[in-house]
Structure formats: structure tokens, C-alpha cells
Design an enzyme around this catalytic site. Structure first.
Site, PDB file in Angstrom:
ATOM      1  N   TRP A 134       0.810  -1.342   0.223  1.00 17.41           N
ATOM      2  CA  TRP A 134      -0.324   0.068  -0.124  1.00 17.41           C
ATOM      3  C   TRP A 134       0.814   0.927  -0.064  1.00 17.41           C
ATOM      4  CZ3 TRP A 134       1.721   1.996   4.277  1.00 17.41           C
ATOM      5  CH2 TRP A 134       2.205   1.432   5.198  1.00 17.41           C
ATOM      6  N   LYS A 158      -2.371  -8.689  -7.829  1.00 18.72           N
ATOM      7  CA  LYS A 158      -3.186  -7.941  -6.897  1.00 18.72           C
ATOM      8  C   LYS A 158      -2.752  -6.802  -6.276  1.00 18.72           C
ATOM      9  CE  LYS A 158      -3.465  -9.125  -2.717  1.00 18.72           C
ATOM     10  NZ  LYS A 158      -3.886  -8.213  -2.637  1.00 18.72           N
ATOM     11  N   PRO A 159      -3.519  -5.553  -6.235  1.00 19.17           N
ATOM     12  CA  PRO A 159      -3.381  -4.580  -5.003  1.00 19.17           C
ATOM     13  C   PRO A 159      -3.788  -4.866  -3.919  1.00 19.17           C
ATOM     14  CG  PRO A 159      -4.512  -3.649  -6.431  1.00 19.17           C
ATOM     15  CD  PRO A 159      -4.467  -5.486  -6.660  1.00 19.17           C
ATOM     16  N   GLY A 208       6.641  -6.427  -0.642  1.00 21.75           N
ATOM     17  CA  GLY A 208       5.867  -6.653   1.199  1.00 21.75           C
ATOM     18  C   GLY A 208       6.512  -6.366   1.539  1.00 21.75           C
ATOM     19  N   GLU A 230      10.675  -8.179  -3.410  1.00 21.87           N
ATOM     20  CA  GLU A 230      11.354  -6.973  -2.804  1.00 21.87           C
ATOM     21  C   GLU A 230      10.396  -6.968  -1.268  1.00 21.87           C
ATOM     22  OE1 GLU A 230      13.342  -5.616  -5.223  1.00 21.87           O
ATOM     23  OE2 GLU A 230      12.173  -6.538  -7.356  1.00 21.87           O
ATOM     24  N   LEU A 231      11.378  -6.837  -0.715  1.00 23.09           N
ATOM     25  CA  LEU A 231      11.040  -6.869   0.878  1.00 23.09           C
ATOM     26  C   LEU A 231      11.414  -5.392   1.174  1.00 23.09           C
ATOM     27  CD1 LEU A 231      11.330 -10.611   1.227  1.00 23.09           C
ATOM     28  CD2 LEU A 231       9.029  -9.277   0.052  1.00 23.09           C
ATOM     29  N   CYS A 264      10.422   1.212   1.514  1.00 26.44           N
ATOM     30  CA  CYS A 264      11.107   0.280   1.587  1.00 26.44           C
ATOM     31  C   CYS A 264      12.651   0.828   2.151  1.00 26.44           C
ATOM     32  CB  CYS A 264      11.320  -0.799   0.228  1.00 26.44           C
ATOM     33  SG  CYS A 264      11.309   0.157  -1.131  1.00 26.44           S
ATOM     34  N   GLU A 362      11.822  -3.227  11.214  1.00 19.72           N
ATOM     35  CA  GLU A 362      11.347  -2.686   9.718  1.00 19.72           C
ATOM     36  C   GLU A 362      10.645  -1.602  10.772  1.00 19.72           C
ATOM     37  OE1 GLU A 362       9.058  -3.468   6.823  1.00 19.72           O
ATOM     38  OE2 GLU A 362      10.672  -2.319   5.250  1.00 19.72           O
TER      39      GLU A 362
HETATM   40  P1  NDP Z   1       2.271  -7.427   3.012  1.00 14.88           P
HETATM   41  O1  NDP Z   1       4.114  -8.163   3.754  1.00 14.88           O
HETATM   42  O2  NDP Z   1       1.994  -7.395   4.298  1.00 14.88           O
HETATM   43  O3  NDP Z   1       1.327  -7.310   1.857  1.00 14.88           O
HETATM   44  C1  NDP Z   1       1.977  -7.368   0.682  1.00 14.88           C
HETATM   45  C2  NDP Z   1       1.053  -7.608  -0.346  1.00 14.88           C
HETATM   46  O4  NDP Z   1       0.787  -8.730  -0.066  1.00 14.88           O
HETATM   47  C3  NDP Z   1      -0.828  -7.687  -0.134  1.00 14.88           C
HETATM   48  O5  NDP Z   1      -1.195  -7.209  -1.142  1.00 14.88           O
HETATM   49  C4  NDP Z   1      -1.372  -8.687   0.543  1.00 14.88           C
HETATM   50  O6  NDP Z   1      -2.387  -8.565   0.640  1.00 14.88           O
HETATM   51  C5  NDP Z   1      -0.593  -9.671   0.135  1.00 14.88           C
HETATM   52  N1  NDP Z   1      -0.349 -10.146   1.186  1.00 14.88           N
HETATM   53  C6  NDP Z   1      -0.609 -10.987   1.834  1.00 14.88           C
HETATM   54  N2  NDP Z   1      -0.245 -12.211   2.050  1.00 14.88           N
HETATM   55  C7  NDP Z   1      -0.464 -12.658   1.183  1.00 14.88           C
HETATM   56  C8  NDP Z   1       0.241 -14.303   0.938  1.00 14.88           C
HETATM   57  N3  NDP Z   1       0.082 -15.056   2.236  1.00 14.88           N
HETATM   58  N4  NDP Z   1       0.123 -14.615  -0.884  1.00 14.88           N
HETATM   59  C9  NDP Z   1       0.243 -13.044  -1.196  1.00 14.88           C
HETATM   60  N5  NDP Z   1       0.159 -12.141  -0.801  1.00 14.88           N
HETATM   61  C10 NDP Z   1      -0.075 -11.422  -0.069  1.00 14.88           C
HETATM   62  O7  NDP Z   1       3.085  -5.416   2.742  1.00 14.88           O
HETATM   63  P2  NDP Z   1       2.610  -4.163   3.157  1.00 14.88           P
HETATM   64  O8  NDP Z   1       1.370  -4.426   2.315  1.00 14.88           O
HETATM   65  O9  NDP Z   1       2.343  -4.061   4.863  1.00 14.88           O
HETATM   66  O10 NDP Z   1       3.653  -3.439   2.770  1.00 14.88           O
HETATM   67  C11 NDP Z   1       4.207  -2.586   3.752  1.00 14.88           C
HETATM   68  C12 NDP Z   1       6.034  -3.760   3.201  1.00 14.88           C
HETATM   69  O11 NDP Z   1       6.337  -3.457   1.875  1.00 14.88           O
HETATM   70  C13 NDP Z   1       7.694  -2.769   3.738  1.00 14.88           C
HETATM   71  O12 NDP Z   1       7.961  -3.660   4.952  1.00 14.88           O
HETATM   72  C14 NDP Z   1       7.926  -2.597   2.869  1.00 14.88           C
HETATM   73  O13 NDP Z   1       9.386  -2.615   3.274  1.00 14.88           O
HETATM   74  C15 NDP Z   1       7.851  -3.732   1.696  1.00 14.88           C
HETATM   75  N6  NDP Z   1       8.104  -3.147   0.775  1.00 14.88           N
HETATM   76  C16 NDP Z   1       8.942  -2.960  -0.046  1.00 14.88           C
HETATM   77  C17 NDP Z   1       9.550  -2.544  -1.496  1.00 14.88           C
HETATM   78  C18 NDP Z   1      10.979  -3.255  -1.894  1.00 14.88           C
HETATM   79  O14 NDP Z   1      10.734  -2.409  -3.155  1.00 14.88           O
HETATM   80  N7  NDP Z   1      11.754  -3.505  -1.724  1.00 14.88           N
HETATM   81  C19 NDP Z   1       8.894  -1.590  -1.999  1.00 14.88           C
HETATM   82  C20 NDP Z   1       7.883  -1.207  -1.460  1.00 14.88           C
HETATM   83  C21 NDP Z   1       7.097  -1.965   0.217  1.00 14.88           C
HETATM   84  P3  NDP Z   1      -3.416  -7.131   1.809  1.00 14.88           P
HETATM   85  O15 NDP Z   1      -2.496  -6.728   1.692  1.00 14.88           O
HETATM   86  O16 NDP Z   1      -4.301  -6.374   0.202  1.00 14.88           O
HETATM   87  O17 NDP Z   1      -3.620  -8.424   2.497  1.00 14.88           O
END
Ligand code: NDP
Length: 496
Positions: A134, A158-159, A208, A230-231, A264, A362
Site C-alpha cells: 500500500w 493484486k494490489p 511487501g 522486493e522486501l 522500503c 523494520e
Molecule cells: P505485506 O507483505 O503485508 O503485503 C504485501 C502484499 O501481499 C499485499 O497485497 C497483501 O495483501 C499480499 N499478501 C499478504 N499475504 C499474502 C500471501 N500469503 N500470499 C500472497 N500475497 C499476500 O506488506 P505491506 O502491504 O504491509 O507493505 C509494507 C511492506 O512492503 C514493508 O515491509 C516494506 O518494506 C515493503 N516494501 C518493499 C519494497 C521494496 O522494493 N523492497 C517497496 C515497498 C514496500 P493485503 O495486504 O491486501 O491483504
């Protein structure tokens, strides 16, 4: 299906709704994408590029609806939303300019000089799945889709269910630019829909948190499909004697507090040589106190809301735990309910225990912890003392000194005299070491990850060609002659 309601994090008002995808919706979206991809992949790069080029111009000609949508569902400032549009346009520009040569087939050496040749080509995976978070709903959903499309793939995205509207608008703008709507599908929902998506695609690009990233990697491994992850990060900044403290403070404020620290690659830990620590930490905290918080279309605001109250609770939890463990507050460390339910003031802490969550996990909010260090070596050791390895930043008086430090940092990117620039340095790969990820976006890596390598090897048909060579070795004399040739081979540079 009960619609997913998207709320403005600042006002709580309904920003929009989207319909969650059922398993059969998802299967049909993926199947339409697969059919569209078969038509798309037959187009030349330049034909595909026409649509992306038109999209590039469209978002720069009319950015306001995009900025409004991003702001509405994230609570971020106009400036932070603007950065998303500029970055998506930059990604489009980069791959429009360089994509054709990145994807071009390359002649390589054959198995045997003169009588064979090899060509390395890149084939699209087919249907690329993207799962996005998000914090940058427009960049992460759209910019990562562009090289996938240009490389000849279809995309199903899937956003985050918290911020799906920017992705929906981005897709609409691509379709208005002429893209086949089936080529870019969006499926809405939470983690279950993300998990289901992995069952239908040929490659998964995930952005994520590291915990979710692990689950995605396991699901991809079960299907033996490639993935990029990308975490998260716990990104360090190192400030050495001789650095311009004024510039380092500007860099830190931007690196830690833009997007309310929900980036991130945000700076979360700052290591400063002891002789300049007092002065630098005072400068930073004074400047942090001056930042203007709020949410409106004004370009004057410096920092917006966090994504929701629960996330603000988590950030405050890290701060409070650190303070209970002895941390000192130089600025911030309070919520601002007068502005909105999820505002946290830009926070500067010192004396944070190395065991505190603030030091190890984090935080993903507008908080930095600053530490004095006695030597460059100590700064490097502390910067590397984390499971994360996404981004880092080094500030020094001399560029060779900064470069020497940068090379010792275990992170996928290091900015010298910059904190966040890596995101818009499109010609170099960006991604994480350690638990910050696998794979890279941007640069040629960011496009080639969406392709599979195909090697085409040709044998010229002289004397029966390559396959006839081995059967011809029917005596020790011939074998010795072959060995002689193989030895000679190493000595002739053009043939090696
Ligand atoms: P999440 O890991 O909670 O979620 C990311 C996405 O994955 C969402 O669309 C989520 O769905 C989905 N998701 C959740 N569980 C699963 C699953 N079991 N299988 C497949 N998809 C799933 O991250 P956040 O949304 O909280 O984002 C913040 C994180 O993203 C931070 O840790 C940040 O550092 C990282 N990030 C990394 C970047 C990079 O380039 N390295 C860039 C930007 C962010 P939903 O949330 O809709 O339920």
C-alpha cells in the site's frame, strides 16, 4: 461478494469500493490474460512501445486525477504522490528507450569455433503476476508492470486491499492508451487472493514485507515458477567527519520522513562519528520539528498520515518500547490526533538499546534512531548488524572515502550523499541482500526478470556438422589429434 471498502486514512470517508475476486474470477482473468498475451507477444517491441509511450505522455499531461487518487487512499502529501507519478514516467521512459536493446538477441560463442554458433534470446514468461503493498500504490503496481508488458507478457495484478484505487486508475490509463484490457488484469482481495494468484501465473513479482515474502517464495517454489521478492529494510545511514552536515541533514530528513517513513528504502538507523554527533543530531531534530504535517492538496505540507491507526499504534509501540529501554527523545514521539488518527510526529531518538524492536525490526514510520560511533569501522559493523540489506547511505568529506565505506555495506544499494536516489536511478538494479529480497527491479535486470533465456545453437553442416564429430573419434591417433586441437584452442584469443 461483499465489496472491499477503501477509506481515506485521514478523514475516514469512503474513498471507493472494489469487488473482491472469487477463485473463478481469478481463473478467468488469468485465462483472458493468457489469450491476450499470445496476440501481444507477436507484436514487435516498437508496436508494444506505442501504447506505453502514449501512457507516459498521458500521465504527465494530466497528473492531477492520479495525485488525487493516491492521496485519497493513502493520506500522503501532494509531493509524495507527485513523486509516484514522476517515478512511473521515469520507468516508462527508461524501458521505452533501452528496452529494445535489453531484449535483443545476442550472438554468443558456439560449442566449436567456426563450425557452430550460438544466439541468446529472451522469451516472455507468459502471464506475470504482481502482488503489491500500500505504501506506493501507483509506482509499485504500474511501474513494475511496464517492463513486463514491454517484454511481451500479460500482467495480472493484486494490489493491496487498502489501496487498490491507484492501480485501477493506472490500468484504466493504460487501456485508454490503447492497451488490450485483457492484457492487464486486476484481481482484488487480501492475502488469500494473492496466494491464489500464484497458482495461475508463470512468474510472480512480489513487493511487501519479508514475512509475506517467505510465504510467496514457498508458494512459487511449489509450482517451480520463478519469482522476484522486493522486501523490507532497516536501512542505515553513516555520517563521517568531513561530510557537509547541512546536506546530510537535508538528505536524512528526506530519507526518513518523506512518505511518513513508509518507504522500503527509508533511513531508520543513523551512525554518526562521535565528534560531530551532538551537532548533527541537534540539527536534524531542530529541522524535524519544523516539518509541516497535514493532509491536503497543498504543496506546502512536508509529511502526511500513516496508512491507518493500527500502523500508527505499531510505530508508537516501537518508540515507547525504546523509551522504556532508555532511549532519549530529541523530537516527536507523539501522535497528532488533532490532524488525523494516524499521524505521528517526525521522531528522532538517541540511546536506543541495540535489543529494542526499534533497532532490529523494520518500523516503517517517521522514526530514526541515531548512534555515535568511534570509528569508520564501527559504523560499518553496526550498519551491517541486521538481517536486512536493502539500502544504505554514506556521507563523507571525500568521495573515495565514501566509496570505500559503500563497498563494505551489505545492502543491494548504497547512496553516496543521497538517501533515496536509488529509486529513480533506473539504469542500475535495485533490490535487497539478506532478508530484503531476491531479484532486482530497474536496469536490464528489471526487464530480463520477466523473460526466460533461450539459447539457440546452430551447427553449420560441414562434414555432417557438430553431431558427427564424436562418432568420428575411432582411434587413439584421432583422439590425440583432437586433444592437440583443444590445447591449441586456449592459445588463440579470438577462438576462446
Ligand atoms: P505485506 O507483505 O503485508 O503485503 C504485501 C502484499 O501481499 C499485499 O497485497 C497483501 O495483501 C499480499 N499478501 C499478504 N499475504 C499474502 C500471501 N500469503 N500470499 C500472497 N500475497 C499476500 O506488506 P505491506 O502491504 O504491509 O507493505 C509494507 C511492506 O512492503 C514493508 O515491509 C516494506 O518494506 C515493503 N516494501 C518493499 C519494497 C521494496 O522494493 N523492497 C517497496 C515497498 C514496500 P493485503 O495486504 O491486501 O491483504
Amino acid at each position: 461478494m461483499v465489496p472491499i471498502k477503501v477509506h481515506n486514512p485521514v478523514t475516514g470517508e469512503l474513498a471507493g469500493t472494489v469487488i473482491p475476486a472469487s477463485p473463478s474470477d481469478l481463473a478467468s482473468t488469468a485465462s483472458r490474460a493468457r489469450q491476450a498475451q499470445e496476440r501481444w507477444t507477436k507484436l514487435s517491441f516498437r508496436e508494444r512501445a506505442r501504447f506505453i509511450s502514449s501512457f507516459h505522455d498521458r500521465i504527465l499531461d494530466r497528473p492531477d486525477p492520479i495525485l488525487d487518487t493516491i492521496q485519497l487512499e493513502t493520506g500522503k502529501t501532494r509531493r509524495d504522490a507527485f513523486a509516484e507519478v514522476v517515478s512511473v514516467a521515469g520507468t516508462a521512459r527508461y524501458y521505452l528507450t533501452h528496452g529494445e536493446s535489453i531484449l535483443a538477441g545476442r550472438r554468443r560463442r558456439g560449442a566449436v569455433p567456426i563450425v557452430t554458433s550460438s544466439v541468446l534470446e529472451h522469451r516472455p514468461h507468459g502471464v506475470v503476476g504482481l502482488i503489491t503493498p500500500w505504501n506506493y500504490p501507483f509506482i509499485l503496481s504500474i511501474a513494475d508492470a511496464l517492463p513486463a508488458l514491454l517484454a511481451g507478457n500479460a500482467v495480472v495484478l493484486k494490489p493491496s486491499e487498502l489501496t487498490p484505487l491507484s492501480a485501477v486508475l493506472g490500468r484504466e490509463l493504460l487501456v485508454e492508451s490503447g492497451l488490450d484490457p485483457d492484457l492487464f488484469g486486476i484481481v482484488h482481495g487480501g492475502g488469500d487472493v494473492g496466494g491464489e494468484l500464484i497458482r495461475h501465473v508463470d512468474f510472480i513479482g512480489f513487493t511487501g514485507g519479508s514475512t509475506t515474502g517467505r510465504k510467496v517464495a514457498v508458494a512459487a517454489a511449489e509450482r517451480l515458477i520463478p519469482c522476484s521478492l522486493e522486501l523490507g529494510g532497516k536501512n542505515p545511514m553513516i555520517v563521517l567527519k568531513g561530510a557537509s552536515l547541512k546536506n546530510a541533514a537535508i538528505g536524512l530528513l528526506s530519507g526518513a520522513f518523506s512518505n511518513a517513513g513508509q518507504t522500503c528504502i527509508s533511513v531508520e538507523r543513523v551512525y554518526v562519528e562521535a565528534s560531530i554527533f551532538e551537532e548533527f543530531s541537534r540539527m536534524v531534530s531542530e529541522e524535524a520539528r519544523k516539518l509541516k504535517l497535514g493532509w491536503s492538496r497543498s504543496w506546502e505540507l512536508d509529511m502526511g498520515s500513516l496508512i491507518h491507526s493500527a500502523h500508527a499504534d505499531k510505530v508508537m509501540g516501537h518508540i515507547e518500547e525504546a523509551v522504556e529501554g532508555g532511549a532519549r527523545v530529541l523530537s516527536g514521539a507523539v501522535r497528532r490526533p488533532d490532524i488525523g488518527p494516524a499521524f505521528v510526529e517526525p521522531t528522532v531518538l538517541t540511546h536506543v538499546s541495540p535489543r529494542a524492536s526499534m533497532a532490529t525490526q523494520e518500523t516503517f514510520g517517521p522514526v530514526i534512531s541515531m548512534y555515535p560511533v568511534e570509528s569508520v569501522h564501527e559504523a560499518v559493523v553496526m550498519a551491517n548488524d541486521t538481517n536486512y540489506g536493502l539500502n544504505a547511505s554514506v556521507w563523507a568529506g571525500r568521495s573515495d572515502e565514501a566509496m570505500a565505506v559503500a563497498r563494505q555495506i551489505h545492502a543491494g544499494s548504497v547512496g553516496i550523499q543521497s538517501t533515496l536516489m536509488i529509486y529513480n536511478a533506473f539504469d542500475v538494479p535495485m533490490g535487497g541482500m539478506k532478508i530484503s529480497g531476491i531479484g532486482r527491479r530497474h536496469g536490464e535486470h528489471g526487464m530480463l526478470r520477466y523473460t526466460q533465456e533461450q539459447s539457440i545453437v546452430t551447427s553449420f553442416s560441414m562434414a555432417g556438422g557438430y553431431d558427427a564429430m564424436l562418432p568420428k573419434i575411432r582411434s587413439q591417433r584421432v583422439a590425440d589429434a583432437v586433444l592437440k586441437m583443444v590445447r591449441l584452442w586456449r592459445r588463440i584469443p579470438g577462438l576462446r
